[in-house]
Design a protein around this motif. Structure first.
Motif, PDB file in Angstrom:
ATOM      1  N   SER A   8     -54.264  -3.990   2.352  1.00 24.32           N
ATOM      2  CA  SER A   8     -54.024  -4.238   0.928  1.00 24.32           C
ATOM      3  C   SER A   8     -52.927  -3.330   0.407  1.00 24.32           C
ATOM      4  O   SER A   8     -52.627  -2.280   0.988  1.00 24.32           O
ATOM      5  CB  SER A   8     -55.301  -4.031   0.125  1.00 24.32           C
ATOM      6  N   GLU A   9     -52.346  -3.749  -0.699  1.00 24.81           N
ATOM      7  CA  GLU A   9     -51.247  -3.000  -1.300  1.00 24.81           C
ATOM      8  C   GLU A   9     -51.692  -1.617  -1.769  1.00 24.81           C
ATOM      9  O   GLU A   9     -50.923  -0.660  -1.747  1.00 24.81           O
ATOM     10  CB  GLU A   9     -50.674  -3.795  -2.477  1.00 24.81           C
ATOM     11  N   LYS A  10     -52.948  -1.505  -2.184  1.00 29.96           N
ATOM     12  CA  LYS A  10     -53.440  -0.255  -2.757  1.00 29.96           C
ATOM     13  C   LYS A  10     -53.749   0.812  -1.709  1.00 29.96           C
ATOM     14  O   LYS A  10     -53.721   2.009  -1.998  1.00 29.96           O
ATOM     15  CB  LYS A  10     -54.692  -0.528  -3.597  1.00 29.96           C
ATOM     16  N   GLU A  11     -54.070   0.395  -0.489  1.00 26.25           N
ATOM     17  CA  GLU A  11     -54.442   1.357   0.551  1.00 26.25           C
ATOM     18  C   GLU A  11     -53.208   2.061   1.109  1.00 26.25           C
ATOM     19  O   GLU A  11     -52.166   1.434   1.324  1.00 26.25           O
ATOM     20  CB  GLU A  11     -55.198   0.643   1.675  1.00 26.25           C
ATOM     21  N   ARG A  65     -49.652   2.579   5.343  1.00 22.42           N
ATOM     22  CA  ARG A  65     -48.297   2.988   4.968  1.00 22.42           C
ATOM     23  C   ARG A  65     -47.960   4.348   5.585  1.00 22.42           C
ATOM     24  O   ARG A  65     -46.834   4.575   6.043  1.00 22.42           O
ATOM     25  CB  ARG A  65     -48.175   3.055   3.446  1.00 22.42           C
ATOM     26  N   GLN A  71     -47.126 -13.793   0.798  1.00 20.73           N
ATOM     27  CA  GLN A  71     -47.417 -12.526   0.132  1.00 20.73           C
ATOM     28  C   GLN A  71     -47.590 -11.393   1.127  1.00 20.73           C
ATOM     29  O   GLN A  71     -47.185 -10.255   0.869  1.00 20.73           O
ATOM     30  CB  GLN A  71     -48.670 -12.644  -0.748  1.00 20.73           C
ATOM     31  N   TYR A  72     -48.160 -11.697   2.306  1.00 20.82           N
ATOM     32  CA  TYR A  72     -48.336 -10.650   3.308  1.00 20.82           C
ATOM     33  C   TYR A  72     -47.009 -10.287   3.975  1.00 20.82           C
ATOM     34  O   TYR A  72     -46.754  -9.111   4.291  1.00 20.82           O
ATOM     35  CB  TYR A  72     -49.381 -11.064   4.335  1.00 20.82           C
ATOM     36  N   LYS A 108     -44.133 -10.369   2.487  1.00 21.14           N
ATOM     37  CA  LYS A 108     -43.450  -9.541   1.491  1.00 21.14           C
ATOM     38  C   LYS A 108     -44.045  -8.131   1.430  1.00 21.14           C
ATOM     39  O   LYS A 108     -43.311  -7.144   1.282  1.00 21.14           O
ATOM     40  CB  LYS A 108     -43.519 -10.202   0.111  1.00 21.14           C
ATOM     41  N   LEU A 109     -45.366  -8.037   1.548  1.00 21.52           N
ATOM     42  CA  LEU A 109     -46.029  -6.730   1.540  1.00 21.52           C
ATOM     43  C   LEU A 109     -45.487  -5.842   2.663  1.00 21.52           C
ATOM     44  O   LEU A 109     -45.182  -4.665   2.450  1.00 21.52           O
ATOM     45  CB  LEU A 109     -47.541  -6.905   1.678  1.00 21.52           C
ATOM     46  N   ASP A 133     -41.768  -4.781   2.090  1.00 24.22           N
ATOM     47  CA  ASP A 133     -41.592  -3.750   1.074  1.00 24.22           C
ATOM     48  C   ASP A 133     -42.129  -2.396   1.506  1.00 24.22           C
ATOM     49  O   ASP A 133     -41.892  -1.384   0.826  1.00 24.22           O
ATOM     50  CB  ASP A 133     -42.285  -4.177  -0.238  1.00 24.22           C
ATOM     51  N   ALA A 134     -42.870  -2.366   2.587  1.00 29.63           N
ATOM     52  CA  ALA A 134     -43.518  -1.104   3.018  1.00 29.63           C
ATOM     53  C   ALA A 134     -42.491  -0.130   3.586  1.00 29.63           C
ATOM     54  O   ALA A 134     -41.527  -0.546   4.219  1.00 29.63           O
ATOM     55  CB  ALA A 134     -44.578  -1.404   4.067  1.00 29.63           C
TER      56      ALA A 134
END
Length: 247
Positions: free
Chosen positions: A206-209, A213, A239-240, A242-243, A246-247
């Motif tokens: 998830s983006e929040k975790e 990263r 969406q994944y 793109k996630l 962007d990481a």
């Protein structure tokens, strides 16, 4: 921007087998993926339409990776020569640039690295990688580190596919593994593992975790990254992708 790879295994397996992996190349491209990981275990009844698959991958201009659930070293620590040769022939036919297998039962001091060196010399255009799998021996950090240290001494150009979630299953610390193995990593599989009712479940990152990263920060810029968790709806692929971009 690094290449984001979408393995065909993230889609429903029965549908992949029935439609053929080539049917998912356009979907991957449409949703922003730049690479496709072909899974040997998802060919229906051994129907390896490799040349047709090669043509479709080229049509969609995807970076191809070939994954086979086989072990480089057999139960006796011997180089799995016949099967590895068979699989790399398939990988070459499909046009893959990278081939991924598991380490297997590598035994330092017994396993013949000279056989592996001869193999890689015959297939210079293919980047061979080993992945930490979910077995106690093939997912052991110490064993994998020793293998790579010895391979480097022998001048063997083997690299690593680093699967973040598999370290959790084998009881290793992913951050520590990343620190020790970063120099060998060219490809990263991203997923989250959780134990529910005594069984491991593969879940989306998830983006929040931050843990995944932080792990990516251990590796060289431009390392290949792959979605390695089930995608429930095709449109979620975008969406994944793109996630990870962007990481």
């Amino acid at each position: 921007m690094s290449v984001i790879v979408v393995p065909t295994s993230v889609f429903h397996h029965e549908e992949v087998r029935s439609r053929g992996q080539e049917a998912f190349a356009s979907l991957i491209k449409q949703h922003g993926g730049a690479g496709i990981e072909i899974r040997r275990e998802l060919f229906a009844d051994g129907d390896f339409r490799l040349k047709e698959l090669n043509a479709i991958i080229k049509k969609h201009r995807l970076f191809p990776i070939y994954s086979a659930p086989i072990e480089m070293w057999d139960g006796n620590g011997q180089f799995n020569h016949t099967l590895i040769e068979e699989v790399i022939s398939e990988a070459e036919t499909v046009g893959a640039k990278i081939m991924k297998v598991s380490l297997g039962n590598y035994q330092a001091g017994k396993s013949d690295l000279a056989a592996l060196k001869q193999f890689t010399a015959r297939h210079e255009e293919m980047q061979l990688t080993i992945e930490n799998d979910q077995t106690a021996y093939g997912g052991c950090l110490q064993t994998i580190r020793i293998f790579f240290e010895n391979a480097v001494k022998m001048g063997i150009p083997v690299k690593m596919t680093f699967d973040i979630g598999n370290w959790i299953i084998t009881g290793e610390n992913p951050i520590e593994a990343a620190k020790q193995l970063a120099d060998y990593v060219v490809y990263v599989h991203l997923k989250k593992m959780e134990q529910q009712n005594g069984k491991w479940r593969t879940l989306p990152i998830s983006e929040k975790e931050m843990e995944w990263r932080n792990l990516l920060n251990c590796f060289p810029k431009g390392v290949l990254k792959a979605i390695e968790f089930p995608i429930a709806r095709y449109e979620e692929t975008k969406q994944y992708v793109k996630l990870l971009q962007d990481a």
